[in-house]
Design a protein around this motif. Structure first.
Motif, PDB file in Angstrom:
ATOM      1  N   SER A  19       0.777  -1.163   0.086  1.00  0.00           N
ATOM      2  CA  SER A  19      -0.121   0.109  -0.141  1.00  0.00           C
ATOM      3  C   SER A  19       1.126   1.336   0.003  1.00  0.00           C
ATOM      4  O   SER A  19       0.683   2.179  -0.514  1.00  0.00           O
ATOM      5  CB  SER A  19      -0.920   0.048   1.120  1.00  0.00           C
ATOM      6  OG  SER A  19      -1.758  -1.095   1.302  1.00  0.00           O
ATOM      7  N   ARG A  20       2.013   1.259   0.851  1.00  0.00           N
ATOM      8  CA  ARG A  20       2.798   2.358   0.711  1.00  0.00           C
ATOM      9  C   ARG A  20       3.372   2.659  -0.673  1.00  0.00           C
ATOM     10  O   ARG A  20       3.489   3.940  -1.079  1.00  0.00           O
ATOM     11  CB  ARG A  20       3.996   1.821   1.857  1.00  0.00           C
ATOM     12  CG  ARG A  20       3.616   2.093   3.227  1.00  0.00           C
ATOM     13  CD  ARG A  20       4.921   1.865   4.160  1.00  0.00           C
ATOM     14  NE  ARG A  20       6.043   2.625   3.587  1.00  0.00           N
ATOM     15  CZ  ARG A  20       6.421   4.004   4.225  1.00  0.00           C
ATOM     16  NH1 ARG A  20       5.475   4.337   5.127  1.00  0.00           N
ATOM     17  NH2 ARG A  20       7.500   4.549   3.749  1.00  0.00           N
ATOM     18  N   GLN A  21       3.804   1.566  -1.311  1.00  0.00           N
ATOM     19  CA  GLN A  21       4.460   1.740  -2.696  1.00  0.00           C
ATOM     20  C   GLN A  21       3.553   2.108  -3.519  1.00  0.00           C
ATOM     21  O   GLN A  21       3.639   3.354  -4.458  1.00  0.00           O
ATOM     22  CB  GLN A  21       4.893   0.561  -3.085  1.00  0.00           C
ATOM     23  CG  GLN A  21       6.520   0.020  -2.376  1.00  0.00           C
ATOM     24  CD  GLN A  21       7.296   1.118  -2.451  1.00  0.00           C
ATOM     25  OE1 GLN A  21       7.639   1.620  -3.438  1.00  0.00           O
ATOM     26  NE2 GLN A  21       8.212   0.979  -1.317  1.00  0.00           N
ATOM     27  N   LYS A  22       2.198   1.749  -3.690  1.00  0.00           N
ATOM     28  CA  LYS A  22       1.245   2.355  -4.400  1.00  0.00           C
ATOM     29  C   LYS A  22       0.763   3.732  -4.319  1.00  0.00           C
ATOM     30  O   LYS A  22       0.609   4.664  -4.885  1.00  0.00           O
ATOM     31  CB  LYS A  22      -0.089   1.425  -4.143  1.00  0.00           C
ATOM     32  CG  LYS A  22      -1.339   2.057  -5.123  1.00  0.00           C
ATOM     33  CD  LYS A  22      -2.457   1.299  -4.980  1.00  0.00           C
ATOM     34  CE  LYS A  22      -3.556   1.737  -5.888  1.00  0.00           C
ATOM     35  NZ  LYS A  22      -4.853   0.930  -5.449  1.00  0.00           N
ATOM     36  N   TYR A  23       0.762   4.326  -2.766  1.00  0.00           N
ATOM     37  CA  TYR A  23       0.408   5.581  -2.366  1.00  0.00           C
ATOM     38  C   TYR A  23       1.562   6.442  -2.752  1.00  0.00           C
ATOM     39  O   TYR A  23       1.639   7.532  -3.402  1.00  0.00           O
ATOM     40  CB  TYR A  23       0.464   5.594  -0.981  1.00  0.00           C
ATOM     41  CG  TYR A  23      -0.044   7.010  -0.515  1.00  0.00           C
ATOM     42  CD1 TYR A  23      -1.454   7.546  -0.487  1.00  0.00           C
ATOM     43  CD2 TYR A  23       0.929   7.783  -0.016  1.00  0.00           C
ATOM     44  CE1 TYR A  23      -1.844   8.621  -0.215  1.00  0.00           C
ATOM     45  CE2 TYR A  23       0.333   9.249   0.368  1.00  0.00           C
ATOM     46  CZ  TYR A  23      -0.948   9.621   0.341  1.00  0.00           C
ATOM     47  OH  TYR A  23      -1.321  10.749   0.912  1.00  0.00           O
ATOM     48  N   LYS A  24       3.069   5.845  -2.792  1.00  0.00           N
ATOM     49  CA  LYS A  24       3.858   6.693  -3.054  1.00  0.00           C
ATOM     50  C   LYS A  24       4.150   6.876  -4.533  1.00  0.00           C
ATOM     51  O   LYS A  24       4.286   7.938  -5.097  1.00  0.00           O
ATOM     52  CB  LYS A  24       5.110   6.049  -2.579  1.00  0.00           C
ATOM     53  CG  LYS A  24       6.607   6.742  -2.862  1.00  0.00           C
ATOM     54  CD  LYS A  24       7.878   5.852  -2.153  1.00  0.00           C
ATOM     55  CE  LYS A  24       9.161   6.756  -2.513  1.00  0.00           C
ATOM     56  NZ  LYS A  24      10.393   6.306  -1.952  1.00  0.00           N
ATOM     57  N   SER A  25       3.831   5.976  -5.453  1.00  0.00           N
ATOM     58  CA  SER A  25       3.721   6.053  -6.681  1.00  0.00           C
ATOM     59  C   SER A  25       2.715   7.057  -7.216  1.00  0.00           C
ATOM     60  O   SER A  25       2.900   8.015  -8.086  1.00  0.00           O
ATOM     61  CB  SER A  25       3.389   4.638  -7.441  1.00  0.00           C
ATOM     62  OG  SER A  25       3.504   4.898  -8.753  1.00  0.00           O
ATOM     63  N   GLU A  26       1.734   7.090  -6.478  1.00  0.00           N
ATOM     64  CA  GLU A  26       0.481   7.900  -6.984  1.00  0.00           C
ATOM     65  C   GLU A  26       0.787   9.528  -6.694  1.00  0.00           C
ATOM     66  O   GLU A  26       0.371  10.261  -7.225  1.00  0.00           O
ATOM     67  CB  GLU A  26      -0.735   7.633  -6.232  1.00  0.00           C
ATOM     68  CG  GLU A  26      -1.577   6.234  -6.731  1.00  0.00           C
ATOM     69  CD  GLU A  26      -2.477   5.817  -5.998  1.00  0.00           C
ATOM     70  OE1 GLU A  26      -2.818   6.404  -4.821  1.00  0.00           O
ATOM     71  OE2 GLU A  26      -3.414   4.774  -6.056  1.00  0.00           O
ATOM     72  N   HIS A  27       1.729   9.618  -5.812  1.00  0.00           N
ATOM     73  CA  HIS A  27       1.940  11.023  -5.340  1.00  0.00           C
ATOM     74  C   HIS A  27       3.371  11.357  -5.373  1.00  0.00           C
ATOM     75  O   HIS A  27       4.206  11.957  -4.574  1.00  0.00           O
ATOM     76  CB  HIS A  27       1.501  11.208  -3.555  1.00  0.00           C
ATOM     77  CG  HIS A  27      -0.035  11.041  -3.526  1.00  0.00           C
ATOM     78  ND1 HIS A  27      -0.584   9.831  -3.311  1.00  0.00           N
ATOM     79  CD2 HIS A  27      -0.912  12.098  -3.497  1.00  0.00           C
ATOM     80  CE1 HIS A  27      -1.775   9.762  -3.151  1.00  0.00           C
ATOM     81  NE2 HIS A  27      -2.196  11.175  -3.268  1.00  0.00           N
ATOM     82  N   ASP A  28       4.030  10.770  -6.343  1.00  0.00           N
ATOM     83  CA  ASP A  28       5.625  10.960  -6.474  1.00  0.00           C
ATOM     84  C   ASP A  28       6.123  12.324  -6.679  1.00  0.00           C
ATOM     85  O   ASP A  28       7.098  12.661  -6.038  1.00  0.00           O
ATOM     86  CB  ASP A  28       5.817  10.008  -7.744  1.00  0.00           C
ATOM     87  CG  ASP A  28       7.340  10.147  -7.937  1.00  0.00           C
ATOM     88  OD1 ASP A  28       8.060   9.583  -7.100  1.00  0.00           O
ATOM     89  OD2 ASP A  28       7.876  10.675  -8.969  1.00  0.00           O
TER      90      ASP A  28
END
Length: 458
Positions: free
Chosen positions: A397-406
């Motif tokens: 979930s962290r990686q997905k959220y980080k990718s969305e708000h890069d």
């Protein structure tokens, strides 16, 4: 139009900068920073014409890879405030073709940088010109500050030079340590070397102008060193020009507009001063009296000489009217002698010079405050996103959220690093910055008003 622009800065951690991110931006590439654990992707940057790494013979061949080179530089520097690389921004010439400009830049870098043992990473940019505007081709150069030794390993930036007494013995300080001076191991950062590079680039371009039969030339010296009484404009850059094209006024372009008006005023003032001086010299040549005459005496003499050649009472009356107007003006300005008249233009020129220095200082501080406020906005916008990322426990979930708000996270971390010295009790003095900027802007406008008054006075 031939243009000389040769600007150098340092890329350093104390300013929140990443040398890998800087290299990615200049080359328009996607690079990973091992030091920060971040990826900088500028592959969509459209104005990069070409990029290349030039290595001295003793440099490891793997440094021809941009990501390998700059991660090695980051790894070699351990300090939190380390100075990582020199960064040059150099204007190319619109009178040359793009290939001629690239060849000229490569020749300059090989002869002046690589020959000194420096590693060079350069990229040529050519931003799209605006409607009715002119092209702005230029090239960026990045060079590691730390030298590479003959064995291919990173060397020292500085060496110790011990302080000796008259007998050649080392001197101890109060703590019983030998006193020494930190001396740079290279001359890359010296003012003399920078002056040599600036002149070498100007000479190379001028030789190319001559080869092509063009009359234009560039000069690496400042206006002051050339004896030109003119205020230099500030570099605007593509982002500022894009904002102006959309109808958004910017401080940089406003300042350059003011500079153009002030330079025109300076030229006019200089012409008037020279005309006054020539007139004074002509008048003094006619005077043989032991005591200098008053301005009224000179005006009366001038009027009498004109009346000698007048053929009608109408012409004589016109001469008398001009004499009365000049006399009234001198009385209103409390000007009685030739020295008074000579000193008045110089006093006004001094006021103009003072206004010039004041305006430059205010503009520099406004630029600094604008950058701090821009970083503060990045920080405010990105803080909730960073906090949210920190609260997510599951890695997927962290990686997905980080990718969305890069983009937001990247600008937030950059702002956080750069603003770190300004935090007080966990807060930024944003209100104080805004107030200071508003005050400086008002003072700058007041300076422009005084400049106009001086123009009228002259």
């Amino acid at each position: 139009m031939a243009l000389f622009h040769f600007h150098v800065t340092q890329i350093k951690r104390s300013a929140g900068q990443s040398v890998v991110a800087s290299a990615a931006y200049r080359a328009g590439e996607k690079l990973h920073s091992e030091y920060y654990g971040e990826i900088s992707d500028y592959t969509r940057k459209g104005d990069v014409i070409c990029s290349e790494i030039l290595l001295p013979s003793h440099a490891p061949p793997e440094y021809a890879d941009r990501e390998t080179l700059w991660n090695a530089v980051e790894k070699a520097e351990r300090g939190k405030k380390a100075q990582l690389a020199y960064s040059f921004d150099i204007a190319l010439q619109n009178e040359f073709s793009m290939q001629e400009n690239i060849d000229l830049a490569r020749r300059f870098l090989l002869d002046n940088f690589v020959s000194r043992g420096m590693v060079v990473d350069f990229a040529v940019h050519s931003p799209d010109k605006e409607d009715g505007g002119i092209s702005n081709p230029h090239f960026h150069v990045m060079c590691p500050i730390r030298p590479i030794e003959s064995d291919g390993r990173w060397g020292n930036k500085q060496r110790r030079e011990y302080v000796l007494d008259e007998h050649g013995e080392r001197i101890l300080d109060e703590a019983d340590n030998y006193m020494f001076n930190a001396v740079p191991t290279t001359d890359w950062g010296s003012p003399e070397t920078l002056e040599h590079w600036r002149q070498a680039w100007a000479d190379l371009c001028n030789a190319k102008f001559a080869e092509k039969g063009l009359d234009c030339r560039i000069d690496h010296r400042s206006y002051a060193r050339q004896g030109i009484e003119q205020i230099p404009t500030v570099h605007e850059g593509p982002s500022v020009r894009a904002m102006e094209a959309k109808g958004i006024r910017t401080d940089k372009v406003d300042f350059n507009r003011w500079v153009c008006k002030t330079n025109a005023m300076l030229r006019e003032a200089k012409e008037k001063i020279n005309a006054l001086i020539r007139w004074l010299k002509d008048v003094k040549a006619e005077l043989e009296k032991p005591q200098p005459p008053t301005l009224n005496d000179l005006l009366a003499l001038h009027c009498a000489n004109r009346n000698k050649g007048a053929y009608s009472n109408k012409a004589k009356n016109a001469n008398l009217q001009r004499y009365a107007e000049a006399f009234s003006f001198l009385q209103s300005k409390d000007l009685h002698t030739v020295d008074d008249l000579e000193n008045t233009p110089h006093a006004l020129q001094n006021k103009i010079d003072t206004l010039k220095k004041s305006a430059s200082a205010k503009q520099s501080r406004i630029k600094e405050l604008d950058e701090l406020l821009r970083m503060a906005q990045y920080y405010v916008d990105g803080k909730p996103v960073a906090d949210k990322l920190g609260s997510i426990r599951f890695e997927k979930s962290r990686q997905k959220y980080k990718s969305e708000h890069d983009d937001t996270l990247r600008t937030f971390y950059m702002a956080e690093r750069k603003l770190k010295p300004y935090f007080k009790d966990g807060k930024l003095p944003i209100t104080a910055w805004c107030r200071e900027r508003d005050r400086l802007e008002q003072e700058r406008q007041q300076t422009q008003l005084h400049s106009r008054k001086n123009e009228i006075e002259l």
